[in-house]
Design an enzyme around this catalytic site. Structure first.
Site, PDB file in Angstrom:
ATOM      1  N   GLU A  80      77.655  74.321  37.419  1.00  4.64           N
ATOM      2  CA  GLU A  80      77.896  75.764  37.283  1.00  4.64           C
ATOM      3  C   GLU A  80      79.369  76.079  37.541  1.00  4.64           C
ATOM      4  OE1 GLU A  80      75.694  74.302  39.171  1.00  4.64           O
ATOM      5  OE2 GLU A  80      73.741  74.887  38.365  1.00  4.64           O
ATOM      6  N   ASP A 237      64.121  32.523  31.904  1.00  7.66           N
ATOM      7  CA  ASP A 237      65.199  33.141  31.113  1.00  7.66           C
ATOM      8  C   ASP A 237      66.578  33.076  31.762  1.00  7.66           C
ATOM      9  OD1 ASP A 237      63.180  33.870  29.452  1.00  7.66           O
ATOM     10  OD2 ASP A 237      63.318  36.021  29.790  1.00  7.66           O
ATOM     11  N   LEU A 241      70.537  40.774  33.517  1.00  6.90           N
ATOM     12  CA  LEU A 241      70.035  42.124  33.791  1.00  6.90           C
ATOM     13  C   LEU A 241      71.134  43.137  34.084  1.00  6.90           C
ATOM     14  CD1 LEU A 241      66.916  41.204  35.981  1.00  6.90           C
ATOM     15  CD2 LEU A 241      67.059  41.408  33.497  1.00  6.90           C
ATOM     16  N   GLU A 325      61.397  44.889  33.694  1.00  6.67           N
ATOM     17  CA  GLU A 325      61.639  44.012  32.523  1.00  6.67           C
ATOM     18  C   GLU A 325      60.961  42.669  32.754  1.00  6.67           C
ATOM     19  OE1 GLU A 325      65.027  44.031  30.006  1.00  6.67           O
ATOM     20  OE2 GLU A 325      66.145  45.251  31.437  1.00  6.67           O
TER      21      GLU A 325
HETATM   22  N1  LIG Z   1      60.099  39.886  25.490  1.00  3.48           N
HETATM   23  C1  LIG Z   1      60.222  40.485  26.641  1.00  3.48           C
HETATM   24  O1  LIG Z   1      60.435  41.695  26.714  1.00  3.48           O
HETATM   25  C2  LIG Z   1      60.100  39.695  27.874  1.00  3.48           C
HETATM   26  C3  LIG Z   1      59.731  38.383  27.798  1.00  3.48           C
HETATM   27  N2  LIG Z   1      59.574  37.656  28.928  1.00  3.48           N
HETATM   28  C4  LIG Z   1      59.078  36.301  28.775  1.00  3.48           C
HETATM   29  O2  LIG Z   1      57.813  36.240  29.435  1.00  3.48           O
HETATM   30  C5  LIG Z   1      57.659  35.008  30.083  1.00  3.48           C
HETATM   31  C6  LIG Z   1      57.423  35.259  31.571  1.00  3.48           C
HETATM   32  O3  LIG Z   1      56.335  36.147  31.718  1.00  3.48           O
HETATM   33  P1  LIG Z   1      55.427  36.134  33.012  1.00  3.48           P
HETATM   34  O4  LIG Z   1      55.018  34.742  33.296  1.00  3.48           O
HETATM   35  O5  LIG Z   1      54.371  37.111  32.831  1.00  3.48           O
HETATM   36  O6  LIG Z   1      56.503  36.519  34.128  1.00  3.48           O
HETATM   37  P2  LIG Z   1      56.743  37.715  35.132  1.00  3.48           P
HETATM   38  O7  LIG Z   1      58.125  38.217  34.974  1.00  3.48           O
HETATM   39  O8  LIG Z   1      55.662  38.714  35.068  1.00  3.48           O
HETATM   40  O9  LIG Z   1      56.671  36.963  36.493  1.00  3.48           O
HETATM   41  C7  LIG Z   1      55.450  36.608  37.133  1.00  3.48           C
HETATM   42  C8  LIG Z   1      55.788  36.254  38.554  1.00  3.48           C
HETATM   43  O10 LIG Z   1      56.029  37.428  39.291  1.00  3.48           O
HETATM   44  C9  LIG Z   1      55.913  37.154  40.658  1.00  3.48           C
HETATM   45  N3  LIG Z   1      55.074  38.108  41.353  1.00  3.48           N
HETATM   46  C10 LIG Z   1      55.416  38.701  42.515  1.00  3.48           C
HETATM   47  N4  LIG Z   1      54.452  39.502  42.946  1.00  3.48           N
HETATM   48  C11 LIG Z   1      53.486  39.435  42.056  1.00  3.48           C
HETATM   49  C12 LIG Z   1      52.220  40.058  41.982  1.00  3.48           C
HETATM   50  N5  LIG Z   1      51.796  40.898  42.919  1.00  3.48           N
HETATM   51  N6  LIG Z   1      51.447  39.755  40.936  1.00  3.48           N
HETATM   52  C13 LIG Z   1      51.884  38.921  39.979  1.00  3.48           C
HETATM   53  N7  LIG Z   1      53.075  38.289  40.006  1.00  3.48           N
HETATM   54  C14 LIG Z   1      53.869  38.552  41.032  1.00  3.48           C
HETATM   55  C15 LIG Z   1      55.335  35.742  40.742  1.00  3.48           C
HETATM   56  O11 LIG Z   1      56.466  34.929  40.978  1.00  3.48           O
HETATM   57  P3  LIG Z   1      56.451  33.560  41.806  1.00  3.48           P
HETATM   58  O12 LIG Z   1      55.634  32.615  40.941  1.00  3.48           O
HETATM   59  O13 LIG Z   1      57.875  33.194  41.904  1.00  3.48           O
HETATM   60  O14 LIG Z   1      55.789  33.851  43.102  1.00  3.48           O
HETATM   61  C16 LIG Z   1      54.744  35.539  39.367  1.00  3.48           C
HETATM   62  O15 LIG Z   1      54.645  34.187  39.028  1.00  3.48           O
HETATM   63  C17 LIG Z   1      58.922  34.215  29.818  1.00  3.48           C
HETATM   64  O16 LIG Z   1      58.677  33.362  28.757  1.00  3.48           O
HETATM   65  C18 LIG Z   1      59.932  35.280  29.438  1.00  3.48           C
HETATM   66  O17 LIG Z   1      60.885  34.761  28.542  1.00  3.48           O
HETATM   67  C19 LIG Z   1      59.776  38.198  30.157  1.00  3.48           C
HETATM   68  C20 LIG Z   1      60.167  39.506  30.294  1.00  3.48           C
HETATM   69  C21 LIG Z   1      60.337  40.354  29.147  1.00  3.48           C
HETATM   70  N1  LIG Z   2      63.455  38.613  25.021  1.00  5.41           N
HETATM   71  C1  LIG Z   2      63.857  39.892  25.012  1.00  5.41           C
HETATM   72  C2  LIG Z   2      64.043  40.613  26.220  1.00  5.41           C
HETATM   73  N2  LIG Z   2      63.809  40.023  27.424  1.00  5.41           N
HETATM   74  C3  LIG Z   2      64.220  40.589  28.690  1.00  5.41           C
HETATM   75  O1  LIG Z   2      65.632  40.626  28.814  1.00  5.41           O
HETATM   76  C4  LIG Z   2      66.042  39.749  29.856  1.00  5.41           C
HETATM   77  C5  LIG Z   2      67.376  39.095  29.551  1.00  5.41           C
HETATM   78  O2  LIG Z   2      68.370  40.015  29.890  1.00  5.41           O
HETATM   79  P1  LIG Z   2      69.916  39.609  29.882  1.00  5.41           P
HETATM   80  O3  LIG Z   2      70.048  38.276  30.533  1.00  5.41           O
HETATM   81  O4  LIG Z   2      70.620  40.666  30.664  1.00  5.41           O
HETATM   82  O5  LIG Z   2      70.350  39.599  28.455  1.00  5.41           O
HETATM   83  C6  LIG Z   2      64.908  38.781  29.964  1.00  5.41           C
HETATM   84  O6  LIG Z   2      64.841  38.107  31.163  1.00  5.41           O
HETATM   85  C7  LIG Z   2      63.738  39.671  29.793  1.00  5.41           C
HETATM   86  O7  LIG Z   2      63.486  40.435  30.956  1.00  5.41           O
HETATM   87  N3  LIG Z   2      64.451  41.905  26.109  1.00  5.41           N
HETATM   88  C8  LIG Z   2      64.702  42.496  24.917  1.00  5.41           C
HETATM   89  O8  LIG Z   2      65.066  43.692  24.866  1.00  5.41           O
HETATM   90  N4  LIG Z   2      64.530  41.813  23.778  1.00  5.41           N
HETATM   91  C9  LIG Z   2      64.112  40.540  23.772  1.00  5.41           C
HETATM   92  O9  LIG Z   2      63.995  39.980  22.695  1.00  5.41           O
END
Ligand SMILES: NC(=O)C1=CN([C@@H]2O[C@H](COP(=O)(O)OP(=O)(O)OC[C@H]3O[C@@H](n4cnc5c(N)ncnc54)[C@H](OP(=O)(O)O)[C@@H]3O)[C@@H](O)[C@H]2O)C=CC1
Ligand SMILES: Nc1c(N[C@@H]2O[C@H](COP(=O)(O)O)[C@@H](O)[C@H]2O)[nH]c(=O)[nH]c1=O
Length: 593
Positions: A80, A237, A241, A325
């Protein structure tokens, strides 16, 4: 005029539509200026946290924009003040459009006095301040200075105004959700292929979405206080971030890992640009915790690591908005624990297949399509070759009502003006208006079904016992007697609630329909037979009465006005009835003590 609302509030192909009517036309300028204020307020998303995003547009009587301003970051010059400085002499007789009622953190009314001193004669406010202690203050202060104030939805109503109001709600959605749910506003974002995979079965995921979509993610990051990933995403990955190229601020990075079975070297452990916090299970890999600490990574231990506790913790640390993410493993418990408010799904026109390829949301325990969660206010936007689908998982909370609805206010008590009345909270018996509590030590004498007068030690005794009155079961009759002789209102409440929970079969079948009347009769007796209580109730005329119970969302007002406040309503209704009577009369079923 056409203005975009920015990334959290993209207007592209939203499901809401505007129909133009004559009334709408007369509001078209008002709506456009307010939308403009919301639009410029949105420029500071991420920077002002934990403060709201404020924008101000000053328009002359001829409809010319004379000055604009938005709060750039917390502690900087209010919107403002900037707009007034930009408009200079043109402020005289002009209208200021604000997306949100100004707050007054320092008690110096800077925004209000800037508008008044500059000679602004009318202010249009998008939404009242969401925080209870600030809500309504600036509107009142401006009005008391003779400024004409119109609040959208209260003083201005039409379809087009509703749409402008929505822009104002969206631009400060994080604060509104945070205030109502007491966790930071959380957005789940993922990129998936057309066949619903977020990675190949190998876990490889770079990249699913296009460069343009990923730039959009940088923007989303720049609007957030922190980004969360799970342990698997870090292992697979090695993400950074960061909000590089996004132009926003740099959010914190949070890793949720139960095992702490994480790599010793990772991009997230490099905190030269942005800090990282690892949240974990108490006692997990102490040696690794030490290693993280030596790199400057903060480690926070939880007794049980789950999304809700983690979000409550970051709420207490003042976080406003969080971008998730993670993969589907962590996204599922985050959704089912109710901490995710909004979803951004980038869908890429690609097919990867793979039986074990991960999907965006893991197990939610649903077995039928009817259980699926439907997104609200869905927007569809093409980003490069991808489609971005976004929507809310929970509706935008309505923080305004206290009674709870504005429409009901005057029906309950005509002395109360919605929005402008002061609120009197009561809860504990030792509070200033503690005598309004059902636990106050004021016995009542009430007639039973056979016409006999029985004495009840408090309204609470009477209310709890009546859950079981009239039930043809000796155990229910014992419950009534037991509650009647409870040593304190607290004990009566405990007994009534416990039996209700453990033996719902003992509750009278019409309880839900009669309970308000049972309470009304008990209250009417209490406030009729104690003259000092009657005077105290009458002395509150014009104020909204709210039972400040944070837990009881039926009788109480809840933490932030989300409760139905039926106890407050009944007291206001009684007050209104007493005020309407020339002399105090006693209800026939109640005896003076
Ligand atoms: N395309 C996209 O937008 C994205 C793709 N990906 C991809 O997905 C895959 C990973 O997915 P995902 O395995 O589901 O991984 P997550 O990122 O969901 O991680 C799962 C982990 O989170 C931790 N965690 C902590 N607290 C909890 C809870 N209360 N419940 C469940 N988990 C918990 C554990 O870690 P710990 O085992 O260390 O205890 C668990 O193993 C990879 O291949 C990645 O490249 C990932 C993000 C985004
Ligand atoms: N693969 C995928 C994503 N993946 C997310 O982005 C993270 C990587 O971020 P950075 O390392 O900052 O580039 C990865 O760990 C996962 O959380 N995001 C997207 O927008 N598109 C994509 O195809």
């Amino acid at each position: 005029m056409a203005f975009s609302l920015g990334a959290f509030a993209s207007p592209v192909m939203c499901m809401a539509t505007i129909t133009t009517t004559n009334h709408n036309n007369s509001h078209a300028f008002e709506a456009a200026y307010i939308k403009r204020a919301a639009d410029i307020a949105d420029k500071s998303a991420g920077f002002t946290s934990p403060h709201p995003n404020f924008g101000c547009v000053i328009a002359t009587a001829a409809g010319k924009v004379a000055g604009e301003g938005y709060l750039y970051a917390q502690g900087t010059k209010p919107a403002e003040v900037q707009a007034v400085e930009a408009a200079g002499e043109l402020c005289r007789g002009a209208t200021a459009y604000l997306n949100m009622e100004p707050g007054d953190c320092h008690g110096d009314h800077t925004a209000v006095s800037a508008l008044v001193k500059a000679g602004i004669t009318r202010v249009v406010v998008g939404i009242r301040h969401p925080l209870r202690h600030l809500r309504g203050n600036a509107v009142r202060a401006l009005r008391s200075e003779g400024v004409n104030v119109d609040v959208l939805g209260e003083d201005l109503q039409s379809k087009i105004i509703e749409d402008a109001l929505k822009s104002c709600l969206l631009v400060n959605a994080p604060l509104i959700y945070r205030t109502a749910s007491r966790v930071p506003f959380s957005v789940l974002k993922y990129a998936m292929t057309l066949d619903g995979k977020i990675a190949a079965s190998s876990g490889h995921a770079s990249w699913i979405s296009s460069k343009k979509s990923r730039s959009r993610v940088f923007e989303l990051r720049g609007r957030s206080d922190a980004i969360i990933v799970g342990g698997n995403t870090v292992r697979r990955d090695n993400p950074r971030l960061t909000a590089r190229h996004g132009g926003g601020h740099f959010p914190m990075r949070i890793v949720m890992s139960q095992t702490l079975n994480l790599p010793e070297i990772a991009n997230l452990w490099d905190i030269s640009d942005v800090p990282t916090i690892v949240v974990t299970q108490r006692g997990a890999r102490k040696s690794f915790q030490k290693l993280l600490a030596s790199k400057g990574v903060e480690v926070v231990e939880f007794d049980i690591l789950n999304p809700r506790d983690v979000m409550e913790y970051f709420y207490d640390r003042g976080y406003l908005s969080i971008l998730w993410e993670c993969g589907g493993t962590l996204a599922a418990p985050a959704i089912s624990s109710g901490v995710i408010h909004k979803v951004f799904a980038f869908v890429a026109p690609k097919i990867i297949g793979g039986k074990s390829a991960p999907s965006p949301v893991g197990e939610l325990g649903m077995v039928e399509m009817s259980q699926a969660l439907n997104l609200i206010d869905v927007c569809y936007e093409q980003v490069g070759p991808d489609m971005l689908i976004s929507g809310f998982l929970q509706p935008i909370p309505d923080l305004t009502p206290i009674i709870p609805s504005v429409d009901e206010t005057s029906a309950i008590d005509p002395t109360v003006t919605p929005y402008e009345s002061s609120i009197i909270f009561f809860y504990k018996t030792w509070d200033p208006y503690g005598a309004f509590s059902n636990f106050s030590p004021h016995p009542i004498q009430m007639q039973d079904d056979s016409g006999n007068y029985l004495t009840w030690s408090s309204v609470e005794h009477y209310y709890q016992a009546h859950k079981f009155v009239g039930v043809n079961d000796p155990v229910a009759r014992d419950c009534v007697e037991g509650i009647k002789s409870a040593k304190s209102p607290e004990e009566a409440a405990r007994m009534g609630r416990t039996i209700q929970r453990q033996h719902p079969d003992l509750i009278r079948p019409d309880w839900e329909t009669v309970k308000i009347d049972v309470m009304y009769r008990a209250l009417k007796c209490k406030f009729s037979i104690y003259p000092h209580l009657n005077s105290m109730l009458l002395s509150t005329a014009g104020s909204v009465l709210v039972e400040a119970s944070p837990h009881d969302l039926f009788w109480g007002g809840g933490r932030e006005g989300e409760g139905l406040n039926y106890l407050g309503r009944l007291l206001m209704q009684l007050r209104s009835e007493f005020l309407g009577e020339s002399s105090m009369s006693n209800e026939s079923s109640c005896l003076a003590l």
